[in-house]
Structures are given as C-alpha cells and as structure tokens.
Write a protein that holds these residues in place. Structure first.
Motif, mmCIF file in Angstrom:
data_model
loop_
_atom_site.group_PDB
_atom_site.id
_atom_site.type_symbol
_atom_site.label_atom_id
_atom_site.label_comp_id
_atom_site.label_asym_id
_atom_site.label_seq_id
_atom_site.Cartn_x
_atom_site.Cartn_y
_atom_site.Cartn_z
ATOM 1 N N UNK A 226 -0.225 9.177 -19.488
ATOM 2 C CA UNK A 226 -1.043 9.227 -18.280
ATOM 3 C C UNK A 226 -0.106 9.154 -17.085
ATOM 4 N N UNK A 227 -0.347 10.025 -16.121
ATOM 5 C CA UNK A 227 0.505 10.008 -14.926
ATOM 6 C C UNK A 227 -0.333 10.366 -13.702
ATOM 7 N N UNK B 213 4.197 8.018 -4.647
ATOM 8 C CA UNK B 213 3.955 6.873 -5.518
ATOM 9 C C UNK B 213 3.496 7.424 -6.868
ATOM 10 N N UNK B 214 3.905 6.753 -7.944
ATOM 11 C CA UNK B 214 3.518 7.166 -9.286
ATOM 12 C C UNK B 214 2.999 5.985 -10.079
ATOM 13 N N UNK B 215 1.947 6.225 -10.821
ATOM 14 C CA UNK B 215 1.445 5.272 -11.814
ATOM 15 C C UNK B 215 1.571 5.985 -13.156
ATOM 16 N N UNK B 216 2.123 5.295 -14.151
ATOM 17 C CA UNK B 216 2.291 5.898 -15.470
ATOM 18 C C UNK B 216 1.844 4.922 -16.543
ATOM 19 N N UNK C 181 5.596 3.068 -9.597
ATOM 20 C CA UNK C 181 6.862 3.308 -8.902
ATOM 21 C C UNK C 181 6.577 3.897 -7.531
ATOM 22 N N UNK C 182 6.989 3.167 -6.503
ATOM 23 C CA UNK C 182 6.846 3.645 -5.136
ATOM 24 C C UNK C 182 8.182 4.247 -4.713
ATOM 25 N N UNK C 183 8.137 5.402 -4.086
ATOM 26 C CA UNK C 183 9.348 6.083 -3.614
ATOM 27 C C UNK C 183 9.196 6.390 -2.130
ATOM 28 N N UNK C 184 9.464 5.403 -1.280
ATOM 29 C CA UNK C 184 9.251 5.600 0.163
ATOM 30 C C UNK C 184 10.064 6.745 0.748
#
Length: 170
Positions: free
Chosen positions: A65-66, A115-118, A107-110
C-alpha cells in the motif's frame, strides 16, 4: 509517409511533456496504490509457519500500500487518514489467522514538497478468492483533506476495495 507520421507523433508527445512539465498545479497530486501479490521464496523463508499444517509459499500473499502526495507546498491544513487497521480488515472472520506481520511507515520530504505513507503486510491467503479479499476491504478507505489557496476545504476519499490490484505469479 511513415516517417512523417512518426515525426508528428514525436512532436505531439514532446509538446505534451513540455506543457505538463511546465504547468504549475496549485492542487496536491495524490497517488494511492493498493496491490496484492505473491510472496517471494526469500520472504517465505522468514515466515513462521509452525502452527499450520503443510504450509506452502503460495498460501501467503503480501499487500503493498502506498499513498504519495506531492505539491504539498501549495495547500495548507493537510490532514491524512491513511488506512492502517490491516489486522481488522484481514480479520479472523473464518476462524483462521490471516494477518501474519507487516510494517507501516510515514515519510515526509519537505525539500520535495511531498509525503508518503506505506504499508507492507504479509497475510495467510489460503482459501481466499479475489472477491473475498475485496469484501474484506469494502469498508477500508483513505481520506485526504486540505484547504486550498482560496480557503476552500477539499476532501478526497479512496475506497481500497475499488483500487485493489492483483498481481499474479510469474
């Protein structure tokens, strides 16, 4: 004639990519993937199967899931309710332990305004059809909401059973 046609296709594709790359969207770009696929021999090697009678690698599957959101800098008040109750959805409704193990990460990538949820989940799938798996996730969803530049609240919901994809063995 064939060269002229190929040239026109090339020019059309180049124009599309230039326009797409140069346009600045003021909305977030949301991509949700929910894939179910067989596990590899390596993955099967680390699964504890003592409580099962004659287990096989094909008895297990994995969920990938992503949720990826980009353009987060163009909005405010971003709220994400990413589905995370995998044990409940897989459930033990048929008196069989289905959820085996998994991990969830955010994972947040400012610097990339994203932003990613996995989630990667391994489950015992023996005896479950694709239809039954879809039914297990009929009430599972991910919701993303935010406020746009005009202070309008926006809400998007993704039903997992509707976006579920199945990958077959090779």
């Amino acid at each position: 004639m064939k060269i002229k046609r190929l040239f026109m296709i090339f020019v059309g594709m180049l124009t599309f990519f230039l326009v797409t790359a140069c346009s600045k969207s003021e909305e977030p770009i949301i991509n949700v993937q929910f894939k179910i696929s067989p596990i590899s021999a390596e993955e099967y090697g680390v699964i504890g199967t003592k409580e099962l009678n004659n287990p096989k690698q094909t008895d297990f599957q994995k969920i990938n899931y992503k949720l990826r959101i980009t353009n987060t800098n163009t909005i405010k008040n971003l709220k994400i309710h990413s589905y995370d109750d995998w044990k409940k959805a897989l459930g033990d409704t048929d008196d069989i332990k289905r959820y085996w193990f998994g991990n969830i990460m955010e994972e947040e990538r400012p610097t990339e305004n994203s932003i990613e949820h996995k989630a990667k989940i391994v489950f015992y799938a023996k005896g479950l059809s694709e239809k039954e798996l879809k039914a297990k996730f009929k009430n599972a969803h991910t919701t993303v909401s935010w406020t746009d530049k005009n202070n309008k609240k926006v809400n998007q919901q993704f039903q997992l059973s509707e976006i579920m994809e199945f990958k077959k063995t090779k």
